[in-house]
Design a protein around this motif. Structure first.
Motif, PDB file in Angstrom:
ATOM      1  N   GLY A  22      -1.276 -20.168 -52.431  1.00  0.00           N
ATOM      2  CA  GLY A  22      -1.090 -21.339 -53.268  1.00  0.00           C
ATOM      3  C   GLY A  22      -1.995 -21.380 -54.489  1.00  0.00           C
ATOM      4  N   GLY A  23      -2.862 -20.388 -54.629  1.00  0.00           N
ATOM      5  CA  GLY A  23      -3.727 -20.327 -55.798  1.00  0.00           C
ATOM      6  C   GLY A  23      -4.948 -21.225 -55.741  1.00  0.00           C
ATOM      7  N   VAL A  24      -5.272 -21.753 -54.555  1.00  0.00           N
ATOM      8  CA  VAL A  24      -6.444 -22.623 -54.396  1.00  0.00           C
ATOM      9  C   VAL A  24      -7.700 -21.776 -54.167  1.00  0.00           C
ATOM     10  N   LEU A  25      -7.563 -20.704 -53.406  1.00  0.00           N
ATOM     11  CA  LEU A  25      -8.635 -19.744 -53.159  1.00  0.00           C
ATOM     12  C   LEU A  25      -8.180 -18.368 -53.638  1.00  0.00           C
ATOM     13  N   ALA A  26      -9.146 -17.513 -53.936  1.00  0.00           N
ATOM     14  CA  ALA A  26      -8.857 -16.107 -54.212  1.00  0.00           C
ATOM     15  C   ALA A  26      -9.631 -15.276 -53.206  1.00  0.00           C
ATOM     16  N   SER A  27      -9.029 -14.205 -52.739  1.00  0.00           N
ATOM     17  CA  SER A  27      -9.695 -13.256 -51.862  1.00  0.00           C
ATOM     18  C   SER A  27     -10.255 -12.150 -52.752  1.00  0.00           C
ATOM     19  N   VAL A  28     -11.573 -11.977 -52.711  1.00  0.00           N
ATOM     20  CA  VAL A  28     -12.243 -11.019 -53.599  1.00  0.00           C
ATOM     21  C   VAL A  28     -13.138 -10.104 -52.775  1.00  0.00           C
ATOM     22  N   PRO A  29     -13.495  -8.928 -53.335  1.00  0.00           N
ATOM     23  CA  PRO A  29     -14.436  -8.055 -52.619  1.00  0.00           C
ATOM     24  C   PRO A  29     -15.759  -8.791 -52.395  1.00  0.00           C
ATOM     25  N   ALA A  30     -16.405  -8.474 -51.287  1.00  0.00           N
ATOM     26  CA  ALA A  30     -17.674  -9.127 -50.942  1.00  0.00           C
ATOM     27  C   ALA A  30     -18.706  -8.899 -52.031  1.00  0.00           C
ATOM     28  N   SER A  31     -19.480  -9.923 -52.321  1.00  0.00           N
ATOM     29  CA  SER A  31     -20.480  -9.867 -53.387  1.00  0.00           C
ATOM     30  C   SER A  31     -21.614  -8.897 -53.067  1.00  0.00           C
ATOM     31  N   ASP A  32     -21.794  -8.559 -51.787  1.00  0.00           N
ATOM     32  CA  ASP A  32     -22.866  -7.636 -51.405  1.00  0.00           C
ATOM     33  C   ASP A  32     -22.412  -6.181 -51.382  1.00  0.00           C
ATOM     34  N   GLY A  33     -21.174  -5.927 -51.794  1.00  0.00           N
ATOM     35  CA  GLY A  33     -20.664  -4.561 -51.836  1.00  0.00           C
ATOM     36  C   GLY A  33     -20.159  -4.030 -50.505  1.00  0.00           C
ATOM     37  N   SER A  34     -20.206  -4.845 -49.456  1.00  0.00           N
ATOM     38  CA  SER A  34     -19.725  -4.402 -48.147  1.00  0.00           C
ATOM     39  C   SER A  34     -18.189  -4.358 -48.152  1.00  0.00           C
ATOM     40  N   ALA A  35     -17.627  -3.922 -47.041  1.00  0.00           N
ATOM     41  CA  ALA A  35     -16.167  -3.798 -46.931  1.00  0.00           C
ATOM     42  C   ALA A  35     -15.477  -5.139 -46.695  1.00  0.00           C
ATOM     43  N   TYR A  36     -16.245  -6.200 -46.521  1.00  0.00           N
ATOM     44  CA  TYR A  36     -15.668  -7.503 -46.243  1.00  0.00           C
ATOM     45  C   TYR A  36     -15.012  -8.109 -47.483  1.00  0.00           C
TER      46      TYR A  36
ATOM     47  N   LEU B   6     -13.218 -20.290 -54.644  1.00  0.00           N
ATOM     48  CA  LEU B   6     -12.348 -21.286 -55.264  1.00  0.00           C
ATOM     49  C   LEU B   6     -11.884 -20.799 -56.630  1.00  0.00           C
ATOM     50  N   THR B   7     -10.619 -20.957 -56.896  1.00  0.00           N
ATOM     51  CA  THR B   7     -10.056 -20.674 -58.208  1.00  0.00           C
ATOM     52  C   THR B   7     -10.245 -21.928 -59.074  1.00  0.00           C
ATOM     53  N   PRO B   8      -9.909 -21.869 -60.353  1.00  0.00           N
ATOM     54  CA  PRO B   8      -9.940 -23.106 -61.142  1.00  0.00           C
ATOM     55  C   PRO B   8      -9.067 -24.199 -60.522  1.00  0.00           C
ATOM     56  N   LYS B   9      -7.916 -23.821 -59.965  1.00  0.00           N
ATOM     57  CA  LYS B   9      -7.047 -24.801 -59.294  1.00  0.00           C
ATOM     58  C   LYS B   9      -7.779 -25.401 -58.094  1.00  0.00           C
ATOM     59  N   GLY B  10      -8.502 -24.584 -57.346  1.00  0.00           N
ATOM     60  CA  GLY B  10      -9.267 -25.070 -56.202  1.00  0.00           C
ATOM     61  C   GLY B  10     -10.428 -25.946 -56.621  1.00  0.00           C
ATOM     62  N   LYS B  11     -11.142 -25.536 -57.683  1.00  0.00           N
ATOM     63  CA  LYS B  11     -12.270 -26.333 -58.174  1.00  0.00           C
ATOM     64  C   LYS B  11     -11.803 -27.700 -58.670  1.00  0.00           C
ATOM     65  N   ALA B  12     -10.566 -27.778 -59.126  1.00  0.00           N
ATOM     66  CA  ALA B  12     -10.019 -29.057 -59.588  1.00  0.00           C
ATOM     67  C   ALA B  12      -9.842 -30.045 -58.440  1.00  0.00           C
ATOM     68  N   LEU B  13      -9.959 -29.582 -57.188  1.00  0.00           N
ATOM     69  CA  LEU B  13      -9.899 -30.482 -56.030  1.00  0.00           C
ATOM     70  C   LEU B  13     -11.225 -31.209 -55.789  1.00  0.00           C
ATOM     71  N   PHE B  14     -12.257 -30.888 -56.542  1.00  0.00           N
ATOM     72  CA  PHE B  14     -13.572 -31.505 -56.326  1.00  0.00           C
ATOM     73  C   PHE B  14     -13.519 -33.027 -56.305  1.00  0.00           C
ATOM     74  N   PRO B  15     -12.871 -33.694 -57.277  1.00  0.00           N
ATOM     75  CA  PRO B  15     -12.831 -35.161 -57.205  1.00  0.00           C
ATOM     76  C   PRO B  15     -12.109 -35.680 -55.960  1.00  0.00           C
ATOM     77  N   VAL B  16     -11.138 -34.921 -55.461  1.00  0.00           N
ATOM     78  CA  VAL B  16     -10.419 -35.322 -54.245  1.00  0.00           C
ATOM     79  C   VAL B  16     -11.364 -35.282 -53.049  1.00  0.00           C
ATOM     80  N   ILE B  17     -12.127 -34.207 -52.938  1.00  0.00           N
ATOM     81  CA  ILE B  17     -13.082 -34.065 -51.834  1.00  0.00           C
ATOM     82  C   ILE B  17     -14.167 -35.144 -51.935  1.00  0.00           C
ATOM     83  N   VAL B  18     -14.656 -35.395 -53.139  1.00  0.00           N
ATOM     84  CA  VAL B  18     -15.678 -36.437 -53.325  1.00  0.00           C
ATOM     85  C   VAL B  18     -15.104 -37.801 -52.949  1.00  0.00           C
ATOM     86  N   ALA B  19     -13.871 -38.086 -53.368  1.00  0.00           N
ATOM     87  CA  ALA B  19     -13.245 -39.376 -53.036  1.00  0.00           C
ATOM     88  C   ALA B  19     -13.084 -39.528 -51.530  1.00  0.00           C
TER      89      ALA B  19
END
Length: 150
Positions: A64-78, A83-96
Motif C-alpha cells: 500500500g506504499g505506507v512502509l518500504a522494505s529496504v536493506p538493513a542499515s547495518d549491512g546485514s542480510a536482514y 515509513l514512506t512519505p505516505k506513511g509519515k503523513a499518518l503522523f497526525p492520525v497516530i497523534v490524534a
C-alpha cells in the motif's frame, strides 16, 4: 471464511483510508515505526503478534506504499521497514488517536506512555481542527461536500 469488504473505490476518503490501513494491527505497526522499530523481530516483540499475522500486515503496508522494505542499515542480510512519505503523513492520525486515548481511557494519575517534543521534553498541545482562516472548528461547524470531477 468471510470475505473482507473493500472500500478502495468508495467516494468517502475515510472509507478509503480505513481500507488502506486495514486493521488495528496495522495502525500499531505504524505507531511502532514512528517509535523507531524497523525490523520484523522488533515489531513482533513490541506487539506480541503471531508471525503469520505480522508478515501479512507488513506485506500489506508495503504493498500500500505506507512502509518500504529496504536493506538493513547495518549491512546485514536482514530487511528493515521504514515509513514512506505516505506513511509519515499518518503522523497526525497516530497523534490524534494517542491524545484521544489519553483523554478517554486513563484515569487521572494512571501510568501511561506520552508523546513529547524531543527538543523541550514537553507534552504536545492537543491537536485542533482549524478552518482555512485559523478558527477552531467543532463537528457542527463542518459539512461534507462532494467534489465533482473536472
Amino acid at each position: 471464511m468471510v470475505t473482507r469488504t473493500r472500500f478502495d473505490d468508495s467516494d468517502c476518503p475515510v472509507a478509503r483510508s480505513v481500507d488502506a490501513i486495514g486493521d488495528w494491527w496495522s495502525l500499531l505497526i505504524v505507531r511502532d515505526a514512528f517509535d523507531g522499530s524497523r525490523r520484523f523481530g522488533e515489531f513482533q516483540r513490541s506487539l506480541g503478534v503471531a508471525k503469520n499475522i505480522l508478515t501479512a500486515r507488513l506485506r500489506a503496508l508495503v504493498d500500500g506504499g505506507v512502509l518500504a522494505s529496504v536493506p538493513a542499515s547495518d549491512g546485514s542480510a536482514y530487511r528493515e521497514y521504514v515509513l514512506t512519505p505516505k506513511g509519515k503523513a499518518l503522523f497526525p492520525v497516530i497523534v490524534a488517536l494517542r491524545q484521544w486515548g489519553e483523554q478517554h481511557f486513563f484515569t487521572p494519575g494512571e501510568p501511561h506512555s506520552e508523546l513529547v517534543d524531543r527538543r523541550h521534553e514537553q507534552r504536545l498541545r492537543a491537536l485542533e481542527v482549524l478552518s482555512a482562516d485559523g478558527r477552531r472548528l467543532e463537528p457542527d461547524d463542518t459539512a461534507v461536500r462532494k467534489v465533482s470531477t473536472g
